[in-house]
Design an enzyme around this catalytic site. Structure first.
Site, short mmCIF file in Angstrom:
data_model
loop_
_atom_site.label_atom_id
_atom_site.label_comp_id
_atom_site.label_asym_id
_atom_site.label_seq_id
_atom_site.Cartn_x
_atom_site.Cartn_y
_atom_site.Cartn_z
N ASP A 132 65.82 48.00 17.12
CA ASP A 132 64.54 47.77 17.59
C ASP A 132 63.48 48.60 17.12
OD1 ASP A 132 62.32 47.12 18.93
OD2 ASP A 132 63.18 46.57 20.66
N SER A 163 59.87 42.78 27.12
CA SER A 163 59.26 43.97 26.46
C SER A 163 58.34 44.65 27.29
CB SER A 163 58.33 43.38 25.39
OG SER A 163 57.76 44.44 24.58
N HIS A 192 62.95 43.42 17.85
CA HIS A 192 62.21 43.43 19.16
C HIS A 192 61.99 42.15 19.45
CE1 HIS A 192 59.69 45.40 22.30
NE2 HIS A 192 58.97 44.54 21.97
#
Length: 558
Positions: free
Chosen positions: A477, A348, A508
């Site tokens: 996501d 991320s 995610h």
């Protein structure tokens, strides 16, 4: 004249002699017959043995022929199977090359402005089709149930529990069938070349369907929510060594080192977690456990201010693209493990940090075999505009991250920060943009949030990364804007040492797999990223060996 007595005596003598002759002839005849029978029996026995030996030899020869025929048939089947496998792999490579070439051409010519948006729209249409089809069949089952229920009410029957059970089982079976059949291998974007061929050969997970947890893993929102609130289904206990260092502004940075317990490490994986995350986050711990099982050492950066029991020693926290902490930690890792091959992995926000770290100073890439970035957004400015809308509930996730990741961190360190920043404005912030305008821009010396976003985004620096790179995103996501994945797709289609992987589901950082309700302890993300690390190390070693051999041959010729 001979008397009667003499005649009778002589006759008796003649008869006795004749009788003895007959007995002798009889005995001779019996002896001859016995000998003949014995000789004939011996001949028959020998003939029988010869016949049985001949039959056994024929059977043995026939069995050997059958065995050879079976082996030849099996070898022919294996050859045909290998040929089909090679043909399938050839077709797969050609199709992947064609997809990459067409995507690259269309993007370069401006015919497609947003590939990820098309992929998301395709997934949405498939989901709508599934819902419509399921709804139509559900109506049939409901009508059937109403008719049977009416008959029970009208005839006072006791057998209507069976149709209800049949209704439930039918709906569940139909749902399981559709969800299972929707699983597919990820989409691959790359420019055809020797490096990608070698890498793909060592990544079998990319050609197998990713099957999420059956009852809820199909939803990106559920995968993301479960990861955020519950983490993984296991909490491994990992021995670690926590170290720290200080930066010039007085900030104390903590990082953790994990060594495999029973073997000497074969490589070092440098891990940078997501926003406000540390090595204590469950998804990071399960990934570290997978790395340790593969024989790799892991060095994990704990983002500044994210450790709950460690107060900050300077008036700032982590930045979305600030690389000073990572740069200093990498320098220490290189000094401590100079000969160990290194792979950098970012999750991320960490994916953006590691990409920017390697892109802003290309000489930093010399110390790494490759880089893996999972579920990052590439361009913070585009992500910011996406977060202000309600597409895929982005605004809700914006609010949640503002409260859980940013405002909570500021309030936890309020003793150090309260005199510098307006805590009332911090408490009133409802989105990341508001928070950044009142805190982050002042903390890092930017005039506007847009200027900070542009400077911290790795998208403008991706072309500066020359080492092998693997990027991963999920179409569903909800935190990453679909337009942001186009950046990685274009980058992969234009560079022959870059692979972009796009899965249809996973949310995610979720990527839960296995089970009906409770997923497996290791996610698809854990096992796959470790497999990518192994592939990067293997391809790098192969290229080094080839380079050494070519250099040795050149020296021999000289």
């Amino acid at each position: 004249m001979e008397s009667l007595e003499d005649f009778l005596a002589r006759s008796s003598e003649i008869l006795r002699a004749h009788k003895d002759g007959l007995w002798a002839q009889k005995n001779e005849l019996l002896a001859g017959c016995s000998e003949s029978i014995r000789t004939h029996s011996e001949g028959l026995r020998r003939s029988q043995e010869e016949l049985l030996a001949g039959l056994l030899e024929q059977l043995r020869n026939h069995g050997e022929g059958l065995r050879k025929s079976r082996e030849e048939l099996l070898e022919s089947i294996r050859t045909q199977r290998d040929g089909l496998i090679q043909r399938r792999e050839s077709l797969r490579m050609r199709s992947s090359e064609l997809i990459a070439t067409v995507s690259n051409t269309l993007i370069a010519e401006g015919l497609i402005g947003n590939v990820s948006e098309l992929l998301f729209e395709r997934q949405r249409l498939l989901a709508d089709k599934l819902r419509i089809s399921l709804a139509s069949k559900l109506k049939i089952f409901i009508i059937f149930f109403i008719i049977v229920g009416f008959r029970r009410y009208h005839y006072d029957s006791d057998e209507t529990d069976i149709p209800l059970l049949f209704l439930v089982i039918s709906i569940a079976a139909y749902y399981i069938h559709r969800v299972s059949s929707a699983s597919a291998p990820p989409l691959l974007f790359y420019k055809q070349g020797e490096w990608t061929e070698r890498l793909l050969e060592r990544c079998p997970c990319l050609f197998k369907p990713y099957k999420p947890t059956l009852l809820w893993g199909w939803s990106g929102h559920l995968q993301t929510a479960v990861l955020g609130k519950m983490g993984r289904s296991v909490n491994p206990l990992l021995p670690k060594v926590r170290r720290s260092f200080k930066l010039e502004d007085g900030a104390t940075v903590y990082y953790d080192t994990f060594d495999p317990p029973f073997t000497a490490p074969t490589a070092t994986i440098v891990v940078v977690p997501g926003i406000n995350n540390t090595s204590e986050k469950l998804y990071v711990k399960t990934f570290i456990r997978s790395c340790l099982a593969a024989g790799y050492r892991v060095v994990c950066l704990n983002h500044l201010g994210s450790l709950k029991d460690y107060p900050i020693t300077s008036p700032r926290i982590f930045g979305y693209g600030h690389t000073e902490e990572l740069a200093r930690m990498v320098d220490i890792v290189k000094e401590r493990y100079p000969t160990s091959p290194k792979v950098m992995v970012g999750f991320s926000m960490g994916g953006n940090v590691v990409s920017k770290y390697l892109g802003e100073k290309p000489e930093r890439q010399d110390s790494f075999v490759g880089i893996i970035s999972a579920c990052q957004g590439y361009d913070i400015s585009k992500s910011g505009s996406y977060f202000l809308g309600w597409n895929r509930l982005a605004r809700m996730y914006n609010w949640a991250m503002t409260n859980d990741a940013l405002k909570a961190t500021i309030h936890r360190h309020s003793k150090v920060l309260s005199g510098i920043y307006d805590m009332r404005r911090v408490s009133a912030a409802t989105c990341i943009q508001d928070f950044d305008s009142c805190v982050m821009t002042k903390m890092y010396g930017y005039d506007t949030a847009e200027e900070m976003y542009h400077d911290w985004s790795c998208a403008r620096l991706l072309d500066h990364i020359k080492i092998p790179m693997i990027t991963l995103n999920a179409v569903d996501d909800p935190i990453i804007a679909p337009v942001c994945s186009d950046i990685a797709i274009r980058h992969a289609c234009q560079n022959d040492r870059v692979l972009h992987i796009q899965t249809q589901c996973g949310g995610h950082l979720g990527y839960y797999t296995g089970g009906w309700i409770i997923p497996d302890g290791l996610s698809w993300l854990d096992t796959s990223v470790v497999e990518f690390c192994t592939a990067l190390l293997a391809v790098s070693k192969l290229q080094e060996d080839e380079s050494s051999s070519a250099k040795a041959e050149f020296l021999e010729k000289e």
